[in-house]
Design a protein around this motif. Structure first.
Motif, PDB file in Angstrom:
ATOM      1  N   LEU A   1      -5.125  -1.748   1.094  1.00 40.13           N
ATOM      2  CA  LEU A   1      -6.277  -1.406   1.773  1.00 40.13           C
ATOM      3  C   LEU A   1      -6.239   0.023   2.018  1.00 40.13           C
ATOM      4  O   LEU A   1      -7.382   0.799   1.735  1.00 40.13           O
ATOM      5  N   ARG A   2      -5.209   0.434   2.702  1.00 46.32           N
ATOM      6  CA  ARG A   2      -5.158   1.881   3.080  1.00 46.32           C
ATOM      7  C   ARG A   2      -5.163   2.790   2.081  1.00 46.32           C
ATOM      8  O   ARG A   2      -5.912   3.822   2.070  1.00 46.32           O
ATOM      9  N   GLN A   3      -4.542   2.522   0.759  1.00 48.72           N
ATOM     10  CA  GLN A   3      -4.550   3.354  -0.319  1.00 48.72           C
ATOM     11  C   GLN A   3      -6.037   3.322  -0.996  1.00 48.72           C
ATOM     12  O   GLN A   3      -6.421   4.555  -1.408  1.00 48.72           O
ATOM     13  N   LEU A   4      -6.572   2.210  -1.002  1.00 50.41           N
ATOM     14  CA  LEU A   4      -7.867   2.103  -1.641  1.00 50.41           C
ATOM     15  C   LEU A   4      -8.979   3.067  -0.723  1.00 50.41           C
ATOM     16  O   LEU A   4      -9.899   3.599  -1.408  1.00 50.41           O
ATOM     17  N   LEU A   5      -8.837   3.060   0.690  1.00 49.95           N
ATOM     18  CA  LEU A   5      -9.680   3.736   1.527  1.00 49.95           C
ATOM     19  C   LEU A   5      -9.379   5.256   1.225  1.00 49.95           C
ATOM     20  O   LEU A   5      -9.936   6.108   2.337  1.00 49.95           O
ATOM     21  N   GLY A   6      -8.251   5.505   1.135  1.00 51.72           N
ATOM     22  CA  GLY A   6      -7.604   7.062   1.124  1.00 51.72           C
ATOM     23  C   GLY A   6      -7.112   7.288   2.206  1.00 51.72           C
ATOM     24  O   GLY A   6      -7.049   8.474   2.711  1.00 51.72           O
ATOM     25  N   PHE A   7      -6.621   6.300   3.018  1.00 52.04           N
ATOM     26  CA  PHE A   7      -5.997   6.627   4.353  1.00 52.04           C
ATOM     27  C   PHE A   7      -4.573   7.409   4.106  1.00 52.04           C
ATOM     28  O   PHE A   7      -3.892   6.559   3.297  1.00 52.04           O
TER      29      PHE A   7
ATOM     30  N   PRO B   1     -10.982   2.695  20.626  1.00 47.44           N
ATOM     31  CA  PRO B   1     -11.010   3.610  19.442  1.00 47.44           C
ATOM     32  C   PRO B   1      -9.487   4.334  19.327  1.00 47.44           C
ATOM     33  O   PRO B   1      -9.174   4.901  20.451  1.00 47.44           O
ATOM     34  N   ALA B   2      -9.186   4.331  18.019  1.00 48.15           N
ATOM     35  CA  ALA B   2      -7.911   5.019  17.873  1.00 48.15           C
ATOM     36  C   ALA B   2      -8.082   6.856  18.006  1.00 48.15           C
ATOM     37  O   ALA B   2      -9.201   7.231  17.624  1.00 48.15           O
ATOM     38  N   ARG B   3      -7.132   7.389  18.543  1.00 45.61           N
ATOM     39  CA  ARG B   3      -7.574   9.084  18.590  1.00 45.61           C
ATOM     40  C   ARG B   3      -7.213   9.558  17.074  1.00 45.61           C
ATOM     41  O   ARG B   3      -6.703   8.899  16.208  1.00 45.61           O
ATOM     42  N   ALA B   4      -7.599  10.501  16.774  1.00 47.30           N
ATOM     43  CA  ALA B   4      -7.521  11.097  15.451  1.00 47.30           C
ATOM     44  C   ALA B   4      -6.187  11.557  14.835  1.00 47.30           C
ATOM     45  O   ALA B   4      -5.904  12.490  14.913  1.00 47.30           O
ATOM     46  N   ASP B   5      -5.702  10.394  14.522  1.00 42.95           N
ATOM     47  CA  ASP B   5      -4.033  10.668  14.004  1.00 42.95           C
ATOM     48  C   ASP B   5      -4.057  10.164  12.777  1.00 42.95           C
ATOM     49  O   ASP B   5      -3.176  10.612  11.917  1.00 42.95           O
ATOM     50  N   THR B   6      -4.820   9.461  12.171  1.00 49.88           N
ATOM     51  CA  THR B   6      -4.812   8.751  11.039  1.00 49.88           C
ATOM     52  C   THR B   6      -6.080   9.063  10.163  1.00 49.88           C
ATOM     53  O   THR B   6      -6.583   7.970   9.332  1.00 49.88           O
ATOM     54  N   ALA B   7      -6.865  10.053  10.284  1.00 48.75           N
ATOM     55  CA  ALA B   7      -8.094  10.246   9.811  1.00 48.75           C
ATOM     56  C   ALA B   7      -7.907  10.331   8.406  1.00 48.75           C
ATOM     57  O   ALA B   7      -7.076  10.920   7.942  1.00 48.75           O
ATOM     58  N   PRO B   8      -9.048   9.770   7.470  1.00 42.63           N
ATOM     59  CA  PRO B   8      -8.776   9.840   6.013  1.00 42.63           C
ATOM     60  C   PRO B   8      -8.781  11.270   5.567  1.00 42.63           C
ATOM     61  O   PRO B   8      -9.459  12.244   5.963  1.00 42.63           O
ATOM     62  N   ALA B   9      -7.903  11.619   4.592  1.00 44.31           N
ATOM     63  CA  ALA B   9      -7.913  12.661   4.008  1.00 44.31           C
ATOM     64  C   ALA B   9      -8.783  13.061   3.130  1.00 44.31           C
ATOM     65  O   ALA B   9      -9.151  12.223   2.154  1.00 44.31           O
ATOM     66  N   LEU B  10      -9.741  14.083   3.164  1.00 46.51           N
ATOM     67  CA  LEU B  10     -10.747  14.325   2.326  1.00 46.51           C
ATOM     68  C   LEU B  10     -10.246  14.916   1.094  1.00 46.51           C
ATOM     69  O   LEU B  10      -9.630  16.006   1.297  1.00 46.51           O
ATOM     70  N   SER B  11     -10.623  14.634   0.161  1.00 46.33           N
ATOM     71  CA  SER B  11     -10.171  15.199  -1.296  1.00 46.33           C
ATOM     72  C   SER B  11     -11.110  16.215  -1.434  1.00 46.33           C
ATOM     73  O   SER B  11     -12.426  16.180  -0.874  1.00 46.33           O
TER      74      SER B  11
END
Lengths: 336, 158
Positions: free
Chosen positions: A67-73, A259-269
């Motif tokens: 799921l993380r791969q699908l979401l681009g995390f 809410p989690a801190r911004a440590d694993t924000a999705p990488a924007l292509s």
């Protein structure tokens, strides 16, 4: 005292590495021996529990990865650790100071968090090559940034003595008046300051009071780790990339609702069609019903059918063994 | 403690110091082991000149500080002062009887704990006062008993 810290550390390290080296070697050996004679039955039970937990989590981890791969995390971080034996130091000024049987050689870093199966135990103080000292939560200089599971109440916990009878507890302050954690609320590390990772259980709220000025609440937190039971500890190392959760709360069967801190924000292509919406700041506390902290059952249901004592275990796809007595054995893997 | 040759006495003091580090650091016995470092210094001070006893105390304090980093500095100062006072105490406390020796060791250990407590107060590391009022006398009693036993063993051998 009367000597800069850097000289004090250098001199102490030089003496430990030369004159005191035989004694530290004996200490390391005795700690190893003590670990070797630990209760084998308890260790076996712990290992079995861990094995069942891991089997139950295997599919979840794979699903989470996909799921993380699908979401681009990006992959989250996990922590390495070094196991050590903690022995209390004696003498004046040694309250809350323990000697750890692991040092720089074992991958221990300066100021690294020290945990046990119950939660946060303390922090690495002075670091040596083969051993180090730990400041437990009872040490007067111990401080940790903490929060409630829902993330509505943040603060700093520090040891208090004599304010709640003779019981040594942590004081959780400053807490604003409009937030009120209930008695028994679990307090975990918030990750602020970067010393302790987020989500390590620290203790439970035992009582509340106000500070001398009357502007803030102070909460008395009964720590989960008893100093008397400090023996085997884990020293957390540097985070390493892996496909697991950075919040350590899940290791204790606790789920953070903050809410989690911004440590694993999705990488924007670069060719992303729509930019991700900015992260919304956590809502300030309001007089709304707070979600109760959810506890995750640490012993998940194991996959597969149950096997009862006395019944033969037949793997899927294999013919059922014949009974030497003439009758056919029941195939438990296919049902009755 | 005037028995034995000079080197026998040096060996006796060295054995006490080694035992202290072996029990407290090596085996991690902590407070279960008596404070033989203070005992060794107090016994040595009875045969040394004040300056040398203070120097020995300072050196032992540095060694102890390396093993117990939180008291480094404070322990060295306290042992230095204790060595000096121990050597000067011969002028006031003449004799070598067991009762006098026990009192001397008890007072010395308690004084050491008191000085370290006061020195660590500035850093808020001294701990609760009950440690000084209740814990220290017991530790001093234990150290005095261990010191008496060690002195008796030395006299039997030397």
């Amino acid at each position: 005292m009367l000597m800069p810290e850097v000289y004090k550390d250098g001199l102490g390290h030089a003496l430990r590495a030369s004159v005191l080296r035989p004694f530290t070697a004996v200490q390391r050996g005795s700690a190893d021996r003590a670990g070797r004679y630990a209760d084998a039955a308890a260790l076996r039970a712990e290992r079995d529990s861990l094995a069942s937990f891991l089997v139950g989590q295997a599919t979840l981890a794979a699903e989470n990865r996909e799921l993380r791969q699908l979401l681009g995390f990006r992959p989250r971080l996990t922590y390495s650790f070094a196991a050590a034996e903690a022995t209390p130091l004696a003498g004046p000024g040694s309250a809350g100071v323990y000697r750890l049987s692991a040092g720089r050689r074992d991958g221990v870093g300066e100021g690294a968090p020290v945990i046990t199966a119950e939660g946060l135990a303390g922090q690495v103080g002075q670091l040596g090559t083969e051993s180090s000292t730990m400041l437990a939560w009872t040490h007067p200089n111990f401080r940790v940034s903490v929060m409630t599971l829902d993330g509505e109440t943040y603060g700093v916990a520090e040891p208090l003595q004599g304010e709640r009878g003779n019981e040594l507890m942590l004081g959780f302050s400053p807490v604003a008046f409009h937030t009120a954690p209930d008695t028994g609320t679990l307090i975990v590390t918030s990750g602020d300051g970067g010393v302790y990772p987020r989500g390590i259980p620290v203790g439970k709220v035992a009582a509340s009071g106000t500070d001398p000025d009357g502007w803030q609440r102070i909460y008395y937190v009964r720590p989960l780790v008893s100093p008397a039971q400090l023996g085997h500890v884990l020293v957390l190392g540097a985070p390493v990339p892996a496909a697991s959760d950075q919040d350590l709360a899940s290791a204790w069967g606790v789920r953070l609702t903050a809410p989690a801190r911004a440590d694993t924000a999705p990488a924007l292509s670069p060719d992303a069609a729509t930019p991700a919406a900015p992260r919304t700041a956590p809502r300030p506390a309001a007089p709304r019903p707070r979600p109760r902290p959810r506890q995750v059952d640490p012993t998940p249901e194991l996959p597969g059918r149950p096997v009862f004592p006395g019944q033969p275990r037949v793997p899927e796809g294999l013919p059922a063994p014949t009974n030497p007595g003439g009758g056919a054995a029941r195939d438990t893997s296919r049902g009755a | 403690m005037t028995e034995g040759t000079r080197w026998q006495f040096v060996g006796f003091i060295a054995v006490l110091v080694i035992l202290y580090f072996l029990l407290r650091v090596g085996l991690g016995l902590g407070a279960l082991a008596p404070d033989l470092l203070v005992v060794a210094l107090l016994l040595a001070a009875r045969r040394m000149r004040a300056g040398w006893a203070a120097g020995l105390g300072f050196a032992l304090g540095l060694l102890d500080g390396a093993a117990h980093p939180q008291t480094m500095g404070a322990g060295a100062i306290a042992l230095c002062a204790l060595g000096y006072l121990g050597a000067r105490s011969r002028e006031a406390l003449a004799g070598d009887g067991p009762v006098l020796l026990a009192l001397y060791l008890f007072a010395g250990k308690w004084l050491y704990d008191l000085v370290v407590y006061l020195l660590l107060m500035s850093d808020h590391l001294s701990g609760p006062l009950s440690m000084l009022v209740l814990g220290s006398p017991l530790a001093a009693l234990y150290a005095a008993a261990a010191g008496l036993a060690a002195a008796a063993a030395y006299r039997a051998v030397a």
